[in-house]
Scaffold this motif. Structure first.
Motif, mmCIF file in Angstrom:
data_model
loop_
_atom_site.group_PDB
_atom_site.id
_atom_site.type_symbol
_atom_site.label_atom_id
_atom_site.label_comp_id
_atom_site.label_asym_id
_atom_site.label_seq_id
_atom_site.Cartn_x
_atom_site.Cartn_y
_atom_site.Cartn_z
ATOM 1 N N LEU A 64 122.676 33.324 -19.414
ATOM 2 C CA LEU A 64 123.311 32.093 -19.898
ATOM 3 C C LEU A 64 122.688 30.845 -19.287
ATOM 4 O O LEU A 64 122.799 29.755 -19.849
ATOM 5 N N ARG A 65 122.041 31.008 -18.137
ATOM 6 C CA ARG A 65 121.468 29.859 -17.430
ATOM 7 C C ARG A 65 119.950 29.742 -17.603
ATOM 8 O O ARG A 65 119.306 28.985 -16.907
ATOM 9 N N GLY A 66 119.375 30.535 -18.524
ATOM 10 C CA GLY A 66 117.967 30.312 -18.822
ATOM 11 C C GLY A 66 117.007 31.431 -18.481
ATOM 12 O O GLY A 66 115.796 31.233 -18.502
ATOM 13 N N ALA A 67 117.524 32.634 -18.186
ATOM 14 C CA ALA A 67 116.633 33.736 -17.825
ATOM 15 C C ALA A 67 115.675 34.095 -18.960
ATOM 16 O O ALA A 67 114.537 34.509 -18.712
ATOM 17 N N GLU A 68 116.119 33.934 -20.211
ATOM 18 C CA GLU A 68 115.245 34.266 -21.335
ATOM 19 C C GLU A 68 114.006 33.375 -21.345
ATOM 20 O O GLU A 68 112.906 33.821 -21.678
ATOM 21 N N ASP B 90 109.910 34.441 -20.929
ATOM 22 C CA ASP B 90 108.793 33.977 -21.758
ATOM 23 C C ASP B 90 107.614 33.547 -20.887
ATOM 24 O O ASP B 90 106.447 33.801 -21.224
ATOM 25 N N VAL B 91 107.916 32.896 -19.752
ATOM 26 C CA VAL B 91 106.848 32.482 -18.838
ATOM 27 C C VAL B 91 106.145 33.715 -18.286
ATOM 28 O O VAL B 91 104.910 33.771 -18.231
ATOM 29 N N GLY C 44 102.073 39.231 -18.696
ATOM 30 C CA GLY C 44 101.950 40.273 -19.705
ATOM 31 C C GLY C 44 103.277 40.981 -19.884
ATOM 32 O O GLY C 44 104.334 40.461 -19.519
ATOM 33 N N ALA C 45 103.232 42.178 -20.422
ATOM 34 C CA ALA C 45 104.448 42.943 -20.657
ATOM 35 C C ALA C 45 105.085 43.373 -19.342
ATOM 36 O O ALA C 45 104.447 43.370 -18.287
ATOM 37 N N LYS C 46 106.359 43.733 -19.417
ATOM 38 C CA LYS C 46 107.046 44.252 -18.233
ATOM 39 C C LYS C 46 106.252 45.405 -17.617
ATOM 40 O O LYS C 46 105.714 46.248 -18.340
ATOM 41 N N HIS C 47 106.222 45.422 -16.302
ATOM 42 C CA HIS C 47 105.593 46.487 -15.515
ATOM 43 C C HIS C 47 104.067 46.482 -15.596
ATOM 44 O O HIS C 47 103.423 47.281 -14.928
ATOM 45 N N ALA C 48 103.500 45.585 -16.401
ATOM 46 C CA ALA C 48 102.039 45.464 -16.422
ATOM 47 C C ALA C 48 101.611 44.595 -15.243
ATOM 48 O O ALA C 48 102.396 43.802 -14.715
ATOM 49 N N VAL C 49 100.370 44.759 -14.832
ATOM 50 C CA VAL C 49 99.799 43.951 -13.764
ATOM 51 C C VAL C 49 98.827 42.960 -14.392
ATOM 52 O O VAL C 49 98.051 43.324 -15.275
#
Length: 217
Positions: free
Chosen positions: A103-107, A111-112, A118-123
């Protein structure tokens, strides 16, 4: 609960550093010899601090050190999400995506991370960064929050997160805490109650005599 598996690609071997082994022995000494397996969680953590993640050869080494069945060490490592089962970047971001942070801007912070890393869990290509989304980190009042390495960074905006990443990319140190200078969990703008020390420092107190006290002998 998600299924957690070891990384497909594993190093050929693992060796405890002298410092890690010294600390591991210290943890083992906290328990009776027949209970030394109780040190498995702190030793897994020490290995992760040494390597950045927990590999299969490391799990095997811990199993041998603690004289513990391999499957039991594997059970612990795969159960707790605090242990990384695949390589991470030099700086690992754990972004809280639970409702207060969302609700406070995590989405926007996600995006950043997607754009910069990159994608989650990627390096990231330079090996500097990786990120994942986690459940509540217990700092909802200062949402949105990202844990970078071992420390919380709170009240973040996309611009504030980008600034932190830029500093890390330059090899600079970043300070944990609120991006807007909030003191702990105080309201935005500072404390507005109990601003007079006399309200809590005891200076307004007066001596009283309790009734029916027994006489001194």
């Amino acid at each position: 609960m998600s299924v957690r598996r070891l990384a497909a690609e594993q190093p050929a071997s693992f060796a405890f550093s002298d410092a890690t082994m010294e600390q591991a022995r210290w943890w083992m000494s906290k328990y009776p010899p027949e209970r030394k397996q109780s040190a498995v969680i702190p030793i897994l953590w020490l290995v992760q601090k040494q390597e950045g993640w927990v590999s299969e050869p490391a799990i095997q080494a811990i199993s041998q050190l603690l004289e513990m069945p391999l499957i039991r060490v594997l059970e612990v490592a795969t159960f707790y999400t605090m242990f990384h089962l695949s390589p991470v970047g030099k700086h690992h971001f754990q972004l809280c995506g639970t409702t207060p942070c969302a609700l406070r801007g995590a989405e926007d912070l996600k995006d950043v991370c997607k754009r910069r890393i990159g994608a989650k869990h990627a390096v990231s290509a330079d090996g500097l960064f990786s990120w994942e989304e986690v459940e509540c980190v217990g700092a909802c009042v200062n949402a949105p929050v990202i844990a970078i390495d071992d420390y919380y960074h709170e009240d973040l905006t996309p611009d504030a997160l980008e600034a932190l990443m830029d500093k890390l990319a330059r090899g600079e140190k970043i300070e944990p805490g609120s991006a807007i200078g909030r003191d702990a969990s105080a309201p935005v703008g500072g404390t507005s109650v109990l601003t007079d020390p006399a309200m809590y420092d005891g200076s307004l107190g007066q001596k009283i005599t309790l009734p029916n006290l027994p006489e001194k002998v």
